[in-house]
Design a protein around this motif. Structure first.
Motif, mmCIF file in Angstrom:
data_model
loop_
_atom_site.group_PDB
_atom_site.id
_atom_site.type_symbol
_atom_site.label_atom_id
_atom_site.label_comp_id
_atom_site.label_asym_id
_atom_site.label_seq_id
_atom_site.Cartn_x
_atom_site.Cartn_y
_atom_site.Cartn_z
ATOM 1 N N GLY A 71 42.698 83.598 84.802
ATOM 2 C CA GLY A 71 44.003 82.952 84.689
ATOM 3 C C GLY A 71 43.980 81.551 85.268
ATOM 4 N N GLY A 72 44.883 80.723 84.786
ATOM 5 C CA GLY A 72 45.020 79.374 85.297
ATOM 6 C C GLY A 72 44.220 78.320 84.565
ATOM 7 N N PHE A 73 43.484 78.682 83.522
ATOM 8 C CA PHE A 73 42.718 77.702 82.748
ATOM 9 C C PHE A 73 43.683 76.892 81.893
ATOM 10 C CE2 PHE A 73 40.407 76.717 78.744
ATOM 11 C CZ PHE A 73 39.479 75.822 79.266
ATOM 12 N N SER A 74 43.648 75.568 82.030
ATOM 13 C CA SER A 74 44.571 74.705 81.304
ATOM 14 C C SER A 74 43.891 73.753 80.332
ATOM 15 C CB SER A 74 45.402 73.876 82.295
ATOM 16 O OG SER A 74 46.159 74.704 83.135
ATOM 17 N N GLY A 75 42.585 73.915 80.114
ATOM 18 C CA GLY A 75 41.888 73.081 79.151
ATOM 19 C C GLY A 75 40.860 72.176 79.788
ATOM 20 N N GLY A 76 40.238 71.380 78.961
ATOM 21 C CA GLY A 76 39.215 70.454 79.426
ATOM 22 C C GLY A 76 38.449 69.894 78.251
ATOM 23 N N SER A 77 37.482 69.048 78.552
ATOM 24 C CA SER A 77 36.719 68.414 77.489
ATOM 25 C C SER A 77 35.511 67.715 78.078
ATOM 26 C CB SER A 77 37.590 67.376 76.779
ATOM 27 O OG SER A 77 36.865 66.705 75.773
ATOM 28 N N SER A 78 34.527 67.482 77.235
ATOM 29 C CA SER A 78 33.476 66.557 77.625
ATOM 30 C C SER A 78 34.079 65.153 77.548
ATOM 31 C CB SER A 78 32.261 66.686 76.705
ATOM 32 O OG SER A 78 32.633 66.411 75.375
ATOM 33 N N ILE A 79 33.427 64.195 78.190
ATOM 34 C CA ILE A 79 33.908 62.820 78.197
ATOM 35 C C ILE A 79 32.842 61.943 77.559
ATOM 36 C CG2 ILE A 79 34.589 60.862 79.633
ATOM 37 C CD1 ILE A 79 35.495 62.872 81.748
ATOM 38 N N GLY A 80 33.220 61.204 76.546
ATOM 39 C CA GLY A 80 32.287 60.322 75.858
ATOM 40 C C GLY A 80 32.256 58.929 76.466
ATOM 41 N N SER A 81 31.627 58.030 75.755
ATOM 42 C CA SER A 81 31.527 56.653 76.227
ATOM 43 C C SER A 81 32.872 55.951 76.088
ATOM 44 C CB SER A 81 30.453 55.901 75.444
ATOM 45 O OG SER A 81 30.804 55.858 74.079
ATOM 46 N N GLY A 82 33.013 54.827 76.767
ATOM 47 C CA GLY A 82 34.262 54.086 76.692
ATOM 48 C C GLY A 82 34.132 52.743 77.374
ATOM 49 N N GLU A 83 35.238 52.122 77.621
ATOM 50 C CA GLU A 83 35.283 50.824 78.277
ATOM 51 C C GLU A 83 36.423 50.819 79.280
ATOM 52 O OE1 GLU A 83 35.494 47.470 75.670
ATOM 53 O OE2 GLU A 83 34.034 48.323 74.272
ATOM 54 N N THR A 84 36.325 49.945 80.260
ATOM 55 C CA THR A 84 37.429 49.757 81.191
ATOM 56 C C THR A 84 38.221 48.528 80.770
ATOM 57 O OG1 THR A 84 36.062 48.439 82.678
ATOM 58 C CG2 THR A 84 36.177 50.800 83.117
ATOM 59 N N VAL A 85 39.499 48.552 81.041
ATOM 60 C CA VAL A 85 40.364 47.421 80.722
ATOM 61 C C VAL A 85 41.235 47.112 81.934
ATOM 62 C CG1 VAL A 85 40.400 47.878 78.246
ATOM 63 C CG2 VAL A 85 42.127 48.904 79.691
ATOM 64 N N ARG A 86 41.629 45.867 82.028
ATOM 65 C CA ARG A 86 42.483 45.427 83.121
ATOM 66 C C ARG A 86 43.285 44.241 82.615
ATOM 67 N NH1 ARG A 86 40.414 44.222 89.230
ATOM 68 N NH2 ARG A 86 42.368 43.332 89.979
ATOM 69 N N LYS A 87 44.552 44.187 82.940
ATOM 70 C CA LYS A 87 45.413 43.112 82.455
ATOM 71 C C LYS A 87 44.952 41.747 82.967
ATOM 72 C CE LYS A 87 50.201 41.745 81.986
ATOM 73 N NZ LYS A 87 51.588 42.142 82.171
ATOM 74 N N ASP A 88 44.671 41.649 84.263
ATOM 75 C CA ASP A 88 44.263 40.374 84.850
ATOM 76 C C ASP A 88 42.935 40.541 85.563
ATOM 77 O OD1 ASP A 88 46.626 38.878 84.167
ATOM 78 O OD2 ASP A 88 47.682 39.994 85.728
ATOM 79 N N GLY A 89 42.008 39.643 85.307
ATOM 80 C CA GLY A 89 40.725 39.658 85.982
ATOM 81 C C GLY A 89 39.745 40.625 85.351
ATOM 82 N N PRO A 90 38.523 40.606 85.858
ATOM 83 C CA PRO A 90 37.502 41.485 85.291
ATOM 84 C C PRO A 90 37.751 42.948 85.665
ATOM 85 C CG PRO A 90 36.620 40.275 87.161
ATOM 86 C CD PRO A 90 38.000 39.731 86.910
ATOM 87 N N ALA A 91 37.528 43.819 84.729
ATOM 88 C CA ALA A 91 37.689 45.256 84.954
ATOM 89 C C ALA A 91 36.437 45.816 85.621
ATOM 90 C CB ALA A 91 37.926 45.964 83.621
ATOM 91 N N GLY A 92 36.597 46.900 86.346
ATOM 92 C CA GLY A 92 35.460 47.580 86.953
ATOM 93 C C GLY A 92 34.595 48.241 85.899
ATOM 94 N N THR A 93 33.520 48.821 86.319
ATOM 95 C CA THR A 93 32.600 49.471 85.391
ATOM 96 C C THR A 93 33.041 50.897 85.085
ATOM 97 O OG1 THR A 93 31.191 50.203 87.203
ATOM 98 C CG2 THR A 93 30.643 48.099 86.195
ATOM 99 N N VAL A 94 32.641 51.381 83.927
ATOM 100 C CA VAL A 94 32.906 52.761 83.532
ATOM 101 C C VAL A 94 32.108 53.688 84.449
ATOM 102 C CG1 VAL A 94 32.564 54.453 81.681
ATOM 103 C CG2 VAL A 94 33.385 52.182 81.133
ATOM 104 N N ALA A 95 32.717 54.776 84.867
ATOM 105 C CA ALA A 95 32.041 55.751 85.719
ATOM 106 C C ALA A 95 31.112 56.605 84.851
ATOM 107 C CB ALA A 95 33.056 56.626 86.452
ATOM 108 N N ASP A 96 29.883 56.138 84.672
ATOM 109 C CA ASP A 96 28.924 56.810 83.793
ATOM 110 C C ASP A 96 28.530 58.205 84.277
ATOM 111 O OD1 ASP A 96 28.824 54.672 82.033
ATOM 112 O OD2 ASP A 96 27.158 53.723 83.078
ATOM 113 N N HIS A 97 28.726 58.493 85.539
ATOM 114 C CA HIS A 97 28.300 59.787 86.072
ATOM 115 C C HIS A 97 29.270 60.920 85.728
ATOM 116 C CE1 HIS A 97 30.980 58.247 89.209
ATOM 117 N NE2 HIS A 97 31.179 59.504 89.549
#
Length: 99
Positions: A32-58
């Motif tokens: 009981g209590g399982f609410s879902g999940g997924s693997s996580i694929g590649s992506g990019e980080t975004v930020r409104k102002d300034g450089p965005a941090g890096t994607v958490a590859d781990h």
């Protein structure tokens, strides 16, 4: 019941099999209590102002569960294929009302 997220890292000593995942998800559903999940694929980080941090590859996947408390959530890591194959699973609480 509080919500938690299990974050799987990509640091396993060996690759988990599909059968391991099937068994683990069956176990979570039975408990009981399982609410879902997924693997996580590649992506990019975004930020409104300034450089965005890096994607958490781990981070390679997540599972959302309900548990009585942190100790109960941690007990549900047993059988997790990443954990059983020597990898890291973060157990994090999700504050109430942040669905």
């Amino acid at each position: 019941m509080p919500d938690f997220i299990l974050l799987m890292h990509n640091d396993t000593a060996r690759e988990p099999s599909a059968g391991m995942w099937d068994s683990y998800f069956t176990s979570l559903r039975q408990r009981g209590g399982f609410s879902g999940g997924s693997s996580i694929g590649s992506g990019e980080t975004v930020r409104k102002d300034g450089p965005a941090g890096t994607v958490a590859d781990h981070l390679v996947g997540y599972i959302r569960i309900e548990a009585n408390d942190l100790a109960d959530a941690k007990s549900r890591v047993a059988g997790n294929p990443v954990y059983e194959c020597g990898g890291t699973v973060e157990v994090r609480s999700l504050p109430p009302g942040e669905d």
